[in-house]
Design a protein around this motif. Sequence first.
Motif, short mmCIF file in Angstrom:
data_model
loop_
_atom_site.label_atom_id
_atom_site.label_comp_id
_atom_site.label_asym_id
_atom_site.label_seq_id
_atom_site.Cartn_x
_atom_site.Cartn_y
_atom_site.Cartn_z
N ARG A 157 9.66 -11.00 13.59
CA ARG A 157 9.56 -11.91 12.32
C ARG A 157 9.01 -10.84 11.46
O ARG A 157 8.32 -9.90 11.42
CB ARG A 157 8.31 -12.82 12.67
N LYS A 158 9.45 -11.42 10.07
CA LYS A 158 8.91 -10.64 8.83
C LYS A 158 7.97 -11.46 8.13
O LYS A 158 8.01 -12.55 7.99
CB LYS A 158 10.13 -10.29 7.90
N ASP A 178 21.91 -7.58 17.39
CA ASP A 178 21.46 -8.67 16.54
C ASP A 178 20.06 -8.44 16.43
O ASP A 178 19.14 -8.48 17.19
CB ASP A 178 21.46 -10.12 17.50
N GLU A 179 19.87 -8.35 15.00
CA GLU A 179 18.18 -8.12 14.75
C GLU A 179 17.28 -9.17 14.87
O GLU A 179 16.07 -9.17 14.82
CB GLU A 179 18.17 -7.70 13.14
N TYR A 190 18.92 -9.20 10.24
CA TYR A 190 17.88 -10.20 10.24
C TYR A 190 18.01 -11.04 8.90
O TYR A 190 18.08 -10.67 7.73
CB TYR A 190 16.53 -9.54 10.15
N GLY A 191 17.95 -12.45 9.32
CA GLY A 191 18.11 -13.40 8.02
C GLY A 191 19.49 -13.67 7.97
O GLY A 191 19.80 -14.54 7.00
N LYS A 192 20.45 -13.03 8.58
CA LYS A 192 21.82 -13.25 8.28
C LYS A 192 22.49 -14.07 9.89
O LYS A 192 21.92 -14.02 10.60
CB LYS A 192 22.58 -12.37 7.91
N THR A 193 23.83 -14.54 9.62
CA THR A 193 24.53 -15.06 10.54
C THR A 193 25.52 -14.26 10.92
O THR A 193 26.19 -14.35 12.04
CB THR A 193 24.74 -16.71 10.54
N VAL A 236 -0.82 -7.53 -5.11
CA VAL A 236 0.49 -7.03 -4.70
C VAL A 236 0.83 -7.45 -3.15
O VAL A 236 -0.14 -8.30 -2.69
CB VAL A 236 0.34 -5.28 -4.31
N ALA A 237 2.09 -7.33 -2.96
CA ALA A 237 2.50 -7.76 -1.69
C ALA A 237 3.68 -6.91 -0.99
O ALA A 237 4.34 -6.44 -1.89
CB ALA A 237 2.89 -9.43 -1.78
N ASP A 238 3.58 -7.18 0.12
CA ASP A 238 4.51 -6.18 0.92
C ASP A 238 4.88 -7.09 2.29
O ASP A 238 4.19 -7.65 2.68
CB ASP A 238 4.14 -4.84 1.33
N THR A 239 6.01 -6.57 2.88
CA THR A 239 6.34 -7.51 4.06
C THR A 239 6.59 -6.16 5.21
O THR A 239 6.96 -5.38 5.04
CB THR A 239 7.92 -7.88 3.76
#
Length: 425
Positions: free
Chosen positions: A225-226, A401-402, A416-419, A242-245
């Motif tokens: 998970r991100k 597959d991420e 990740y996040g794509k199909t 600030v923010a980061d993932t």
Amino acid sequence: MQRRTFLNTLVVATAASSLMLDAQSAEAGRAATPDALDPGRWSPLNAARLQVVLDEHGVKSGRYDPERRPYAVFDWDNTCIMNDCEEALLMYQINHMAYKLTPDEFVDVMWTDVPKGTFMKDYTTVDGKPVSMEDLAADVESDYRWLHANYKGLAGDKSLDEIHETDQFKDFRAKLYFMYDAICDTHPLEIGYKWIIYFYRNMTTAELQAMAEASNNHGIGDALRKVRYESPKTLSGKAGVVADTHFHGIRIHEEIRAVMHTLRANGIDVYVSTASLDDVVRVFAGNPNYGYGVPPENVIGMRLEMQDGKYASRYKAGWHFNYGPGKTVGIRGVLESKKGYGPLLVFGDSDGDAWMLRDFKDTAVGVIVNRMKKGEIGADSKLAAGQIGNPNARFLLQGRDEHTGLMIPDEKSIKYGKTERKLLA
């Protein structure tokens, strides 16, 4: 892409043909032996190509010389596993406040080799204002001094759960992780990759490796998970909000683990070359709980100076930076210079591996875990894409597959996040 069928498990179209049934049975028996590649989730073409290399260079080959044992070199992060165990350890160390640093020592480490000034334009506050190292470091220093004084694992009396609820901790986590990414992207990567390991200062190898194992176990049990971490507005400080993932979760690539055992069964030695600290990767690569079976002496990675049996926040004098062209330097200095020849197989996924994938004339195949990246690894990936279907392919792309961390039987990958499965960036 139309699904291809792996050659060793070819299903007969006409069940009445006893000849083909016998052939199928023979192939199934061959696949079951420990020295044959388990097709697993390999792309069928990749599995076939790797099996040819095993047949031509392994112990059953007439050319095999036990005095010149072939060897394979694997990158670790995002090649042998899904995600990065050093970056996972950075987040684990933050979340568990697992430091052996006084506030003054922490500040010293934080500034080691890091230039002053504003970070690149991608690293701004959430409202788009520039962020400087000076301002960010001042905020992180203030947070750490408060946390050190209050967390009972350091000098205070608050539990870790209590600490996690404080704005000081939330500010510390968001800004320190933001700092790591900003340093890596703004300055030469060597600065950031060394900086991350300097925070092990004052730990013994046993202490660090215990923390690394705990981080590995946590990552394997965590969801892929991100998570976006934003610093609290109540502590905007000098730098601002600030923010980061961070990409949480680790997965064992079973096909890589299995192929390491198959290589050894074929008389081919296995080494790891990593841009993480070697003592951190040795935990994952060698601990029997994870199943890779790589001896500690077969891991080439980043190295720190030791002082009184503990890590110092200084890179080991005279030791190369084991990333990109540096991995070639390491393989030549540690392996090729002693053996007299280069690796038979090389496995990688990123720019950090692009040179070692292509630099050795003895390499039969370079396997690229396909992360659909540009840059130097993108150039190697394009070569691999152009060789799909070539029975003598020098480069191979292997899909995964991420979302699951699992390889897929294709050259294409799913981000990740794509199909959609894609071949190249």
